[in-house]
Write a protein that holds these residues in place. Sequence first.
Motif, PDB file in Angstrom:
ATOM      1  N   ALA A  46      48.779 -23.091 -27.025  1.00 11.50           N
ATOM      2  CA  ALA A  46      49.105 -21.832 -27.699  1.00 11.50           C
ATOM      3  C   ALA A  46      48.676 -21.870 -29.165  1.00 11.50           C
ATOM      4  O   ALA A  46      48.054 -20.932 -29.673  1.00 11.50           O
ATOM      5  N   LEU A  47      49.009 -22.962 -29.847  1.00  9.43           N
ATOM      6  CA  LEU A  47      48.665 -23.075 -31.262  1.00  9.43           C
ATOM      7  C   LEU A  47      47.157 -23.151 -31.458  1.00  9.43           C
ATOM      8  O   LEU A  47      46.617 -22.564 -32.404  1.00  9.43           O
ATOM      9  N   ALA A  48      46.462 -23.839 -30.555  1.00  9.05           N
ATOM     10  CA  ALA A  48      45.001 -23.933 -30.655  1.00  9.05           C
ATOM     11  C   ALA A  48      44.351 -22.562 -30.536  1.00  9.05           C
ATOM     12  O   ALA A  48      43.413 -22.234 -31.282  1.00  9.05           O
ATOM     13  N   ILE A  49      44.828 -21.746 -29.604  1.00  9.24           N
ATOM     14  CA  ILE A  49      44.265 -20.409 -29.413  1.00  9.24           C
ATOM     15  C   ILE A  49      44.437 -19.571 -30.677  1.00  9.24           C
ATOM     16  O   ILE A  49      43.513 -18.879 -31.125  1.00  9.24           O
ATOM     17  N   VAL A  50      45.614 -19.659 -31.270  1.00 14.17           N
ATOM     18  CA  VAL A  50      45.913 -18.882 -32.480  1.00 14.17           C
ATOM     19  C   VAL A  50      45.050 -19.348 -33.650  1.00 14.17           C
ATOM     20  O   VAL A  50      44.457 -18.532 -34.380  1.00 14.17           O
ATOM     21  N   LEU A  51      44.947 -20.647 -33.847  1.00 12.58           N
ATOM     22  CA  LEU A  51      44.171 -21.169 -34.974  1.00 12.58           C
ATOM     23  C   LEU A  51      42.681 -20.910 -34.811  1.00 12.58           C
ATOM     24  O   LEU A  51      41.972 -20.635 -35.790  1.00 12.58           O
ATOM     25  N   ARG A  52      42.200 -20.973 -33.581  1.00 13.49           N
ATOM     26  CA  ARG A  52      40.786 -20.658 -33.351  1.00 13.49           C
ATOM     27  C   ARG A  52      40.503 -19.200 -33.663  1.00 13.49           C
ATOM     28  O   ARG A  52      39.434 -18.854 -34.185  1.00 13.49           O
ATOM     29  N   ALA A  53      41.460 -18.320 -33.364  1.00 15.62           N
ATOM     30  CA  ALA A  53      41.289 -16.892 -33.670  1.00 15.62           C
ATOM     31  C   ALA A  53      41.196 -16.650 -35.171  1.00 15.62           C
ATOM     32  O   ALA A  53      40.660 -15.621 -35.607  1.00 15.62           O
ATOM     33  N   LEU A  54      41.687 -17.599 -35.959  1.00 12.67           N
ATOM     34  CA  LEU A  54      41.602 -17.504 -37.420  1.00 12.67           C
ATOM     35  C   LEU A  54      40.318 -18.122 -37.960  1.00 12.67           C
ATOM     36  O   LEU A  54      40.130 -18.222 -39.175  1.00 12.67           O
ATOM     37  N   GLY A  55      39.448 -18.556 -37.043  1.00 13.24           N
ATOM     38  CA  GLY A  55      38.171 -19.117 -37.469  1.00 13.24           C
ATOM     39  C   GLY A  55      38.183 -20.609 -37.700  1.00 13.24           C
ATOM     40  O   GLY A  55      37.213 -21.169 -38.229  1.00 13.24           O
ATOM     41  N   LYS A  56      39.268 -21.280 -37.323  1.00 11.13           N
ATOM     42  CA  LYS A  56      39.353 -22.725 -37.505  1.00 11.13           C
ATOM     43  C   LYS A  56      38.640 -23.449 -36.362  1.00 11.13           C
ATOM     44  O   LYS A  56      38.575 -22.958 -35.241  1.00 11.13           O
ATOM     45  N   GLY A 158      56.510 -20.984 -31.242  1.00  9.89           N
ATOM     46  CA  GLY A 158      56.605 -19.522 -31.163  1.00  9.89           C
ATOM     47  C   GLY A 158      56.970 -18.918 -32.504  1.00  9.89           C
ATOM     48  O   GLY A 158      56.383 -17.921 -32.946  1.00  9.89           O
ATOM     49  N   ASP A 159      57.929 -19.547 -33.195  1.00 13.47           N
ATOM     50  CA  ASP A 159      58.318 -19.078 -34.532  1.00 13.47           C
ATOM     51  C   ASP A 159      57.209 -19.303 -35.550  1.00 13.47           C
ATOM     52  O   ASP A 159      56.980 -18.480 -36.435  1.00 13.47           O
ATOM     53  N   ILE A 164      52.654 -17.198 -38.934  1.00 13.43           N
ATOM     54  CA  ILE A 164      51.214 -17.098 -39.223  1.00 13.43           C
ATOM     55  C   ILE A 164      50.762 -15.649 -39.125  1.00 13.43           C
ATOM     56  O   ILE A 164      49.996 -15.157 -39.967  1.00 13.43           O
ATOM     57  N   GLU A 165      51.257 -14.945 -38.111  1.00 17.38           N
ATOM     58  CA  GLU A 165      50.892 -13.535 -37.946  1.00 17.38           C
ATOM     59  C   GLU A 165      51.384 -12.709 -39.135  1.00 17.38           C
ATOM     60  O   GLU A 165      50.678 -11.811 -39.625  1.00 17.38           O
ATOM     61  N   LEU A 166      52.590 -13.012 -39.587  1.00 20.37           N
ATOM     62  CA  LEU A 166      53.145 -12.281 -40.726  1.00 20.37           C
ATOM     63  C   LEU A 166      52.320 -12.535 -41.989  1.00 20.37           C
ATOM     64  O   LEU A 166      52.032 -11.608 -42.750  1.00 20.37           O
ATOM     65  N   THR A 168      49.103 -13.513 -42.185  1.00 17.22           N
ATOM     66  CA  THR A 168      47.720 -13.039 -42.099  1.00 17.22           C
ATOM     67  C   THR A 168      47.604 -11.556 -41.780  1.00 17.22           C
ATOM     68  O   THR A 168      46.536 -10.966 -41.942  1.00 17.22           O
ATOM     69  N   GLY A 169      48.707 -10.966 -41.305  1.00 14.88           N
ATOM     70  CA  GLY A 169      48.652  -9.557 -40.910  1.00 14.88           C
ATOM     71  C   GLY A 169      47.865  -9.324 -39.639  1.00 14.88           C
ATOM     72  O   GLY A 169      47.411  -8.205 -39.373  1.00 14.88           O
ATOM     73  N   LYS A 170      47.711 -10.375 -38.823  1.00 18.76           N
ATOM     74  CA  LYS A 170      46.925 -10.270 -37.592  1.00 18.76           C
ATOM     75  C   LYS A 170      47.792 -10.567 -36.371  1.00 18.76           C
ATOM     76  O   LYS A 170      48.701 -11.388 -36.430  1.00 18.76           O
ATOM     77  N   LYS A 171      47.496  -9.896 -35.248  1.00 24.96           N
ATOM     78  CA  LYS A 171      48.146 -10.171 -33.978  1.00 24.96           C
ATOM     79  C   LYS A 171      47.331 -11.254 -33.275  1.00 24.96           C
ATOM     80  O   LYS A 171      46.194 -11.022 -32.872  1.00 24.96           O
ATOM     81  N   LEU A 172      47.881 -12.434 -33.142  1.00 18.75           N
ATOM     82  CA  LEU A 172      47.114 -13.596 -32.707  1.00 18.75           C
ATOM     83  C   LEU A 172      47.564 -14.179 -31.370  1.00 18.75           C
ATOM     84  O   LEU A 172      46.847 -14.965 -30.765  1.00 18.75           O
ATOM     85  N   CYS A 173      48.755 -13.816 -30.905  1.00 15.51           N
ATOM     86  CA  CYS A 173      49.302 -14.393 -29.677  1.00 15.51           C
ATOM     87  C   CYS A 173      48.767 -13.632 -28.465  1.00 15.51           C
ATOM     88  O   CYS A 173      49.292 -12.587 -28.076  1.00 15.51           O
ATOM     89  N   THR A 174      47.710 -14.163 -27.858  1.00 18.13           N
ATOM     90  CA  THR A 174      47.105 -13.545 -26.682  1.00 18.13           C
ATOM     91  C   THR A 174      47.952 -13.807 -25.443  1.00 18.13           C
ATOM     92  O   THR A 174      48.928 -14.567 -25.485  1.00 18.13           O
ATOM     93  N   SER A 175      47.562 -13.218 -24.321  1.00 17.76           N
ATOM     94  CA  SER A 175      48.299 -13.449 -23.074  1.00 17.76           C
ATOM     95  C   SER A 175      48.208 -14.913 -22.656  1.00 17.76           C
ATOM     96  O   SER A 175      49.167 -15.474 -22.113  1.00 17.76           O
ATOM     97  N   ASP A 176      47.056 -15.557 -22.899  1.00 14.31           N
ATOM     98  CA  ASP A 176      46.918 -16.979 -22.567  1.00 14.31           C
ATOM     99  C   ASP A 176      47.848 -17.822 -23.426  1.00 14.31           C
ATOM    100  O   ASP A 176      48.509 -18.749 -22.933  1.00 14.31           O
ATOM    101  N   ALA A 177      47.898 -17.523 -24.728  1.00 14.48           N
ATOM    102  CA  ALA A 177      48.795 -18.256 -25.623  1.00 14.48           C
ATOM    103  C   ALA A 177      50.249 -18.037 -25.215  1.00 14.48           C
ATOM    104  O   ALA A 177      51.068 -18.970 -25.234  1.00 14.48           O
ATOM    105  N   ALA A 178      50.584 -16.813 -24.817  1.00 15.34           N
ATOM    106  CA  ALA A 178      51.947 -16.499 -24.396  1.00 15.34           C
ATOM    107  C   ALA A 178      52.321 -17.268 -23.137  1.00 15.34           C
ATOM    108  O   ALA A 178      53.435 -17.803 -23.023  1.00 15.34           O
TER     109      ALA A 178
END
Length: 353
Positions: A46-56, A158-159, A164-166, A168-178
């Motif tokens: 889950a964390l990897a998906i979110v961080l990759r979405a941020l360009g990491k 999850g928290d 991170i979403e708060l 960056t102002g981005k919705k990052l938790c995809t269905s796969d991450a969820a």
Amino acid sequence: MITPEYGRTLTPEEWQPVVDEMLAASHILLSTHENSDGDGLGSQVALAIVLRALGKEVVIINPTIVPPNYVFLTDFYDIKVFRDRNEEDIQEIFLADLLVVLDANLHDRIGNLWPHVEFAREMGKLRLLCIDHHLDPEDFADLTICETYASSTGELVGDLIAAIELKTGKKLCTSDAASALYAAIMTDTGSFRFPKTTPYTYRLAGKLVEKGADPEMVYDFIYNSLTPESLKLLGLSLTNIRILDDGLISWLFISQEMLEETGSKLFDTDLIIRYLLSVPTVRVAVLMVEMQDGRAKVSFRSRGKIHVNRLAGHYGGGGHMNAAGCLLKMSAEKAQRVVLEDVRKFTRENLNV
């Protein structure tokens, strides 16, 4: 180190140091403990998906293989197994500027990665974060968040993702991450039945379903995907369970001979311990598995306020109050005598019998 009291969660402000570290990093490694489980693996993915979405650039690299019933998580994100003498794997550690250890609060839990991590830190570049919820954390990271009353590391992640979403102002938790987070929380709460499953845990699980988590798929992969070998081992194990001390203790020893006879592997033993607590009178359950090198891996489970993590800690292990484990530095033959005697004494002392 931040350890909040029971009944609350960390605020986005309290997560801020972790968020800042992650946003500042460019090459991030995620790892978890040896013999990984649903909580560590689901939290990683889950964390990897979110961080990759941020360009990491994000790499998951673990000390041991993914158990078969969790392989579905690799469809969401690739999980590498660290090879101690492989230059490419070692180079991954030295290229990273941040390592996040999830679901483990002792440095030796990441096994053969640790010497290379330690050397990379000495070189001055690698930062180390630890996010966990087990008792008695070791101060080995640059920043540790260990909320011991959280139901799971997945709950903490999850928290963290919300923080991170708060930020960056981005919705990052995809269905796969969820789905990955749902797997983490579901497994470490015993399908939402263990004592630390709070109303907040249920609310978070509901939010994950709203974000696309698939509870039926997750449960089916984890609990309904046993191999023929693991079923054979289960059958053989059930005939060897011993109920001791007027029903207070259940005990099972799985030998290398039993593993070889059934063609099963170490990870096939993970689901067996649940049967040891299925007898209502049992207060302490012990599963001991003989390793290939002759030593023994021990898992403890308990009911009520019997802190088996203290029992595991006596042997250099740890874990939760009602679920803990250790790898013994003695032969399995000796361990069967020594540990059983200790378990009996420990149980009598805790129950005052």
